[in-house]
Scaffold this active site. Structure first.
Site, mmCIF file in Angstrom:
data_model
loop_
_atom_site.group_PDB
_atom_site.id
_atom_site.type_symbol
_atom_site.label_atom_id
_atom_site.label_comp_id
_atom_site.label_asym_id
_atom_site.label_seq_id
_atom_site.Cartn_x
_atom_site.Cartn_y
_atom_site.Cartn_z
ATOM 1 N N HIS A 1 1.005 -1.267 -0.025
ATOM 2 C CA HIS A 1 0.030 0.073 0.082
ATOM 3 C C HIS A 1 1.016 1.272 0.026
ATOM 4 O O HIS A 1 0.741 2.294 -0.828
ATOM 5 C CB HIS A 1 -0.954 -0.036 1.256
ATOM 6 C CG HIS A 1 -1.676 1.289 1.288
ATOM 7 N ND1 HIS A 1 -2.840 1.476 0.755
ATOM 8 C CD2 HIS A 1 -1.340 2.546 2.077
ATOM 9 C CE1 HIS A 1 -3.438 2.705 1.072
ATOM 10 N NE2 HIS A 1 -2.456 3.257 1.975
ATOM 11 N N HIS B 1 1.228 4.641 -2.746
ATOM 12 C CA HIS B 1 1.558 6.041 -2.797
ATOM 13 C C HIS B 1 2.991 6.876 -3.496
ATOM 14 O O HIS B 1 2.635 7.683 -4.018
ATOM 15 C CB HIS B 1 1.767 6.338 -1.144
ATOM 16 C CG HIS B 1 0.624 6.494 -0.195
ATOM 17 N ND1 HIS B 1 -0.137 7.616 -0.309
ATOM 18 C CD2 HIS B 1 0.370 5.452 0.609
ATOM 19 C CE1 HIS B 1 -1.090 7.255 0.568
ATOM 20 N NE2 HIS B 1 -1.024 6.067 1.166
ATOM 21 N N GLU C 1 -5.555 9.562 -0.396
ATOM 22 C CA GLU C 1 -6.033 7.985 -0.463
ATOM 23 C C GLU C 1 -7.181 7.799 -1.585
ATOM 24 O O GLU C 1 -6.921 6.439 -1.984
ATOM 25 C CB GLU C 1 -6.736 7.961 1.005
ATOM 26 C CG GLU C 1 -5.723 8.014 2.141
ATOM 27 C CD GLU C 1 -4.704 6.728 2.259
ATOM 28 O OE1 GLU C 1 -4.946 5.681 1.495
ATOM 29 O OE2 GLU C 1 -3.877 6.972 2.912
ATOM 30 N N SER D 1 -4.163 0.716 -4.930
ATOM 31 C CA SER D 1 -3.701 -0.525 -4.270
ATOM 32 C C SER D 1 -4.628 -1.400 -3.996
ATOM 33 O O SER D 1 -4.456 -2.745 -3.702
ATOM 34 C CB SER D 1 -2.995 -0.377 -2.906
ATOM 35 O OG SER D 1 -3.856 0.182 -2.088
#
Length: 256
Positions: A132, A137, A179, A198
């Protein structure tokens, strides 16, 4: 010691609150099975992302040297990332308290966990893992405007630690951009938020029209509550990353 490496070390040495959480990644300790899990996770996501991720994410994936067949070496990732935007992917021991997290963002250091989910948890983990954190990111941190936005966000939040209501509202901005952010490119909705990048299930649901997509509006986002344990009923699409950078600058006065 190269200039980039020296700069990374100096940046880490400037941390105060977050310093106790910094660790070294023992890349050699990852097992063949862990590399295989990483490869399977990536192979599940890339066909969809090559079609539906924003250009900046796909460019960043290549620029920071992520591999589809093995776990990332964070020092190597940072060595390629830092000369581009000043960011680095910094290994930490686990979940950080808010003040440590914001301090690291303000210093252009993204807190990165080094553990990887097991094969029993391929679809979801309650805590972020290296898949993740890095796959989701870090490619975006190679984009200068997004990198500036994220650092500015950290600086603002670091100054709001005594104001929990303002911090909560700023948290909504993070949730609906970093996010679960969407962007319009070439007449289509593209994904850039790490929770979508993700997660195959959540991303597929969004792309299939399973949630409402609204135009990004700062005041609406700051007031939009969310449930971290549920699929998102509404998300927001920006027109550019300059838009969220400028919105973040305006948010500081709006949340107080």
């Amino acid at each position: 010691m190269g200039i980039a490496t020296s700069g990374l070390n100096l940046a880490q040495g400037s941390l105060k609150v977050a310093a106790p959480f910094l660790i070294e990644q023992d890349w050699a300790a990852y097992t063949p099975e862990q590399h295989a899990i990483w490869a399977e996770l990536v192979s599940r996501r890339m066909p969809q992302l090559r079609q539906h991720a924003c250009r900046e994410y796909l460019d960043g994936f290549e620029q920071i040297g992520l591999r589809e067949d093995r776990l990332p070496d964070l020092k190597a990732v940072s060595a390629r990332l830092a000369p581009r935007t000043g960011w680095q992917s910094t290994p930490v021991s686990g979940f950080l308290p808010p003040d440590a997290f914001f301090e690291m963002l303000a210093a252009r250091m993204f807190p990165t966990t080094t553990w990887l989910r097991s094969r029993d948890s391929m679809e979801y983990t309650p805590e972020p893992d290296i898949f993740h954190d890095v796959f989701g990111h870090v490619p975006m941190h190679a984009h200068p405007v997004f990198g500036n936005f994220l650092q500015h966000y950290g600086k603002i939040c670091a100054g709001l630690m005594s104001d929990p209501i303002a911090l909560e509202r700023m948290g909504r901005l993070f949730w609906f951009t970093v996010e679960f952010g969407l962007i319009r490119q070439d007449g289509e909705i593209k994904v850039y938020g790490s929770g979508l990048i993700s997660s195959h299930g959540e991303c597929t649901r969004v792309l299939a029209g399973g949630c409402e997509v609204k135009d990004f509006n700062l005041d609406t986002v700051l007031d939009q509550e969310f449930n971290t344990g549920a699929m998102q009923p509404v998300l927001y699409a920006v027109e550019s990353f300059d838009q969220i950078y400028e919105a973040t600058k305006m948010a500081e006065s709006r949340v107080r």
